[in-house]
Write a protein that holds these residues in place. Structure first.
Motif, PDB file in Angstrom:
ATOM      1  N   PRO A  14       0.804  -1.242   0.000  1.00 11.05           N
ATOM      2  CA  PRO A  14       0.000   0.000   0.000  1.00 11.05           C
ATOM      3  C   PRO A  14       0.833   1.287   0.000  1.00 11.05           C
ATOM      4  CG  PRO A  14       0.092  -0.882   2.203  1.00 11.05           C
ATOM      5  CD  PRO A  14       0.831  -1.862   1.339  1.00 11.05           C
ATOM      6  N   PHE A  15       2.096   1.230  -0.405  1.00 10.78           N
ATOM      7  CA  PHE A  15       2.910   2.445  -0.424  1.00 10.78           C
ATOM      8  C   PHE A  15       3.703   2.546  -1.736  1.00 10.78           C
ATOM      9  CE2 PHE A  15       5.136  -0.829   2.015  1.00 10.78           C
ATOM     10  CZ  PHE A  15       6.344  -0.933   1.354  1.00 10.78           C
ATOM     11  N   MET A  16       4.269   3.759  -1.999  1.00 13.04           N
ATOM     12  CA  MET A  16       4.972   4.014  -3.256  1.00 13.04           C
ATOM     13  C   MET A  16       6.047   5.096  -3.040  1.00 13.04           C
ATOM     14  SD  MET A  16       3.361   5.518  -6.825  1.00 13.04           S
ATOM     15  CE  MET A  16       2.240   4.123  -7.026  1.00 13.04           C
ATOM     16  N   TYR A  17       7.138   4.930  -3.766  1.00 13.76           N
ATOM     17  CA  TYR A  17       8.180   5.967  -3.817  1.00 13.76           C
ATOM     18  C   TYR A  17       7.676   7.032  -4.793  1.00 13.76           C
ATOM     19  CZ  TYR A  17      12.865   7.982  -4.646  1.00 13.76           C
ATOM     20  OH  TYR A  17      13.955   8.843  -4.767  1.00 13.76           O
ATOM     21  N   PRO A  21      21.455  20.355  -0.761  1.00 14.34           N
ATOM     22  CA  PRO A  21      22.650  20.979  -1.349  1.00 14.34           C
ATOM     23  C   PRO A  21      23.883  20.085  -1.362  1.00 14.34           C
ATOM     24  CG  PRO A  21      21.522  22.532   0.052  1.00 14.34           C
ATOM     25  CD  PRO A  21      20.842  21.211   0.244  1.00 14.34           C
ATOM     26  N   ASP A  22      23.986  19.177  -0.406  1.00  9.77           N
ATOM     27  CA  ASP A  22      25.156  18.282  -0.393  1.00  9.77           C
ATOM     28  C   ASP A  22      24.983  17.087  -1.327  1.00  9.77           C
ATOM     29  OD1 ASP A  22      23.281  16.822   0.961  1.00  9.77           O
ATOM     30  OD2 ASP A  22      24.430  16.581   2.797  1.00  9.77           O
ATOM     31  N   GLY A  23      23.848  17.008  -2.052  1.00 10.81           N
ATOM     32  CA  GLY A  23      23.630  15.944  -3.032  1.00 10.81           C
ATOM     33  C   GLY A  23      22.881  14.744  -2.513  1.00 10.81           C
ATOM     34  N   SER A  24      22.595  14.676  -1.227  1.00  7.84           N
ATOM     35  CA  SER A  24      21.843  13.548  -0.687  1.00  7.84           C
ATOM     36  C   SER A  24      20.365  13.655  -1.075  1.00  7.84           C
ATOM     37  CB  SER A  24      21.996  13.473   0.829  1.00  7.84           C
ATOM     38  OG  SER A  24      21.473  14.639   1.430  1.00  7.84           O
ATOM     39  N   ILE A  25      19.697  12.491  -1.066  1.00  7.38           N
ATOM     40  CA  ILE A  25      18.288  12.406  -1.486  1.00  7.38           C
ATOM     41  C   ILE A  25      17.414  12.069  -0.279  1.00  7.38           C
ATOM     42  CG2 ILE A  25      16.624  11.223  -2.964  1.00  7.38           C
ATOM     43  CD1 ILE A  25      18.556  12.918  -4.526  1.00  7.38           C
ATOM     44  N   ILE A  26      16.331  12.825  -0.144  1.00 11.91           N
ATOM     45  CA  ILE A  26      15.288  12.517   0.844  1.00 11.91           C
ATOM     46  C   ILE A  26      14.061  12.032   0.079  1.00 11.91           C
ATOM     47  CG2 ILE A  26      13.817  13.397   2.675  1.00 11.91           C
ATOM     48  CD1 ILE A  26      15.904  15.531   3.214  1.00 11.91           C
ATOM     49  N   GLY A  27      13.699  10.780   0.338  1.00  5.38           N
ATOM     50  CA  GLY A  27      12.588  10.191  -0.388  1.00  5.38           C
ATOM     51  C   GLY A  27      11.225  10.536   0.195  1.00  5.38           C
ATOM     52  N   GLN A  28      10.252  10.681  -0.697  1.00  2.00           N
ATOM     53  CA  GLN A  28       8.867  10.922  -0.285  1.00  2.00           C
ATOM     54  C   GLN A  28       8.074   9.634  -0.527  1.00  2.00           C
ATOM     55  OE1 GLN A  28       6.825  13.962  -2.514  1.00  2.00           O
ATOM     56  NE2 GLN A  28       4.832  13.427  -1.636  1.00  2.00           N
ATOM     57  N   ILE A  29       7.503   9.085   0.516  1.00  2.00           N
ATOM     58  CA  ILE A  29       6.736   7.828   0.422  1.00  2.00           C
ATOM     59  C   ILE A  29       5.282   8.126   0.779  1.00  2.00           C
ATOM     60  CG2 ILE A  29       6.462   5.483   1.288  1.00  2.00           C
ATOM     61  CD1 ILE A  29       9.736   7.212   1.896  1.00  2.00           C
ATOM     62  N   THR A  30       4.385   7.757  -0.102  1.00  2.00           N
ATOM     63  CA  THR A  30       2.950   7.885   0.188  1.00  2.00           C
ATOM     64  C   THR A  30       2.411   6.519   0.601  1.00  2.00           C
ATOM     65  OG1 THR A  30       2.427   7.524  -2.156  1.00  2.00           O
ATOM     66  CG2 THR A  30       2.611   9.787  -1.406  1.00  2.00           C
ATOM     67  N   TRP A  31       1.642   6.491   1.702  1.00  2.00           N
ATOM     68  CA  TRP A  31       1.134   5.234   2.254  1.00  2.00           C
ATOM     69  C   TRP A  31      -0.335   5.445   2.639  1.00  2.00           C
ATOM     70  CZ3 TRP A  31       4.652   1.358   5.057  1.00  2.00           C
ATOM     71  CH2 TRP A  31       3.918   0.226   5.451  1.00  2.00           C
ATOM     72  N   SER A  32      -1.222   4.947   1.825  1.00  2.00           N
ATOM     73  CA  SER A  32      -2.668   5.022   2.082  1.00  2.00           C
ATOM     74  C   SER A  32      -3.108   6.440   2.442  1.00  2.00           C
ATOM     75  CB  SER A  32      -3.072   4.042   3.203  1.00  2.00           C
ATOM     76  OG  SER A  32      -2.728   2.713   2.864  1.00  2.00           O
ATOM     77  N   GLY A  33      -2.667   7.398   1.611  1.00  4.32           N
ATOM     78  CA  GLY A  33      -3.090   8.781   1.814  1.00  4.32           C
ATOM     79  C   GLY A  33      -2.196   9.595   2.720  1.00  4.32           C
ATOM     80  N   LYS A  34      -1.268   8.954   3.390  1.00  6.14           N
ATOM     81  CA  LYS A  34      -0.336   9.671   4.257  1.00  6.14           C
ATOM     82  C   LYS A  34       1.035   9.777   3.582  1.00  6.14           C
ATOM     83  CE  LYS A  34      -2.559   8.379   8.608  1.00  6.14           C
ATOM     84  NZ  LYS A  34      -2.354   7.787   9.958  1.00  6.14           N
TER      85      LYS A  34
END
Length: 226
Positions: A108-111, A118-131
């Motif tokens: 029930p979730f997705m990337y 700025p330092d090049g690192s990635i913060i992922g956004q995960i959606t899980w059943s509307g949250k």
């Protein structure tokens, strides 16, 4: 004159005697002989008559009253003949099952997005059943830990140590398999998972091309038709 009357009377009397003598013969049917006391046949046993000449009169009457035994009508008496008979219930058997498909369970979730710092690192956004959850490498969301992350995919690990790859903006397939079985006896389709039951038969295992059931002290392997 007196002599004439006497003679006439005698003649008439003789004629009357002749008529009375011949009357039984005239009135009886031709060819039928009336039996006398000496010629009257003695009554025979009723069983002998039935054995020699067929059923007796009483037997014929009884057969006409009840030509069939009473048990013939028990079924009609026991049920209402004006009601539509119910269709007998089909007995479930794995032999009537067909394996339609086997697919991984969709999680029930997705990337669904990312933020690049700025330092090049990635913060992922995960959606899980509307949250929405945000996590970076070594971070967590729910029971999952982020092992690797870039702009195209995210690798996570669950609490049991199993890893999943979340492709960017694509549905996530879990490691658990779900099978669809079609039952030709009742025209129904069932979705089952491992350890579940279907009509008293336990699902021992699900593979990509087969399902193993257990019931009636026997294992049933249902292979996918090619």
């Amino acid at each position: 004159m007196k002599d004439i009357y006497k003679i006439s009377t005698v003649v008439l009397f003789i004629l009357w005697l002749l008529v009375m003598w011949k009357l039984p013969t005239v009135l009886s049917p031709k060819g039928v002989v009336l039996p006398t006391e000496e010629e009257t046949p003695a009554p025979q046993n009723d069983q002998n008559d039935r054995g020699m000449e067929g059923p007796s009169y009483s037997d014929i009457i009884e057969r006409l009253r009840s030509p069939f035994p009473a048990s013939r009508y028990n079924g009609l008496v026991a049920r209402n003949i004006f009601l539509k008979p119910e269709k007998p219930q089909a007995v479930f058997s794995p032999d009537s099952l067909t394996l339609v498909s086997v697919q991984p369970v969709r999680l029930p979730f997705m990337y669904n997005g990312f933020i690049q710092t700025p330092d090049g690192s990635i913060i992922g956004q995960i959606t899980w059943s509307g949250k929405t959850y945000f996590a970076k490498k070594s971070g967590k969301f729910k029971d999952y830990k982020v092992i690797e992350i870039d702009k195209k995919k995210m690798t996570v690990e669950d609490k049991d140590g199993e890893r999943l790859i979340l492709n960017y903006k694509k549905p996530v397939a879990g490691t658990e398999l779900i099978a669809k079985l079609y039952n030709s006896m009742d025209n129904n389709t069932y979705e089952i998972r491992k350890e579940e039951e279907i009509n008293g038969y336990k699902v021992l295992d699900i593979k990509i091309d087969s399902v193993i059931l257990y019931g009636q002290n026997k294992e049933w392997v249902i292979n996918k038709e090619r």
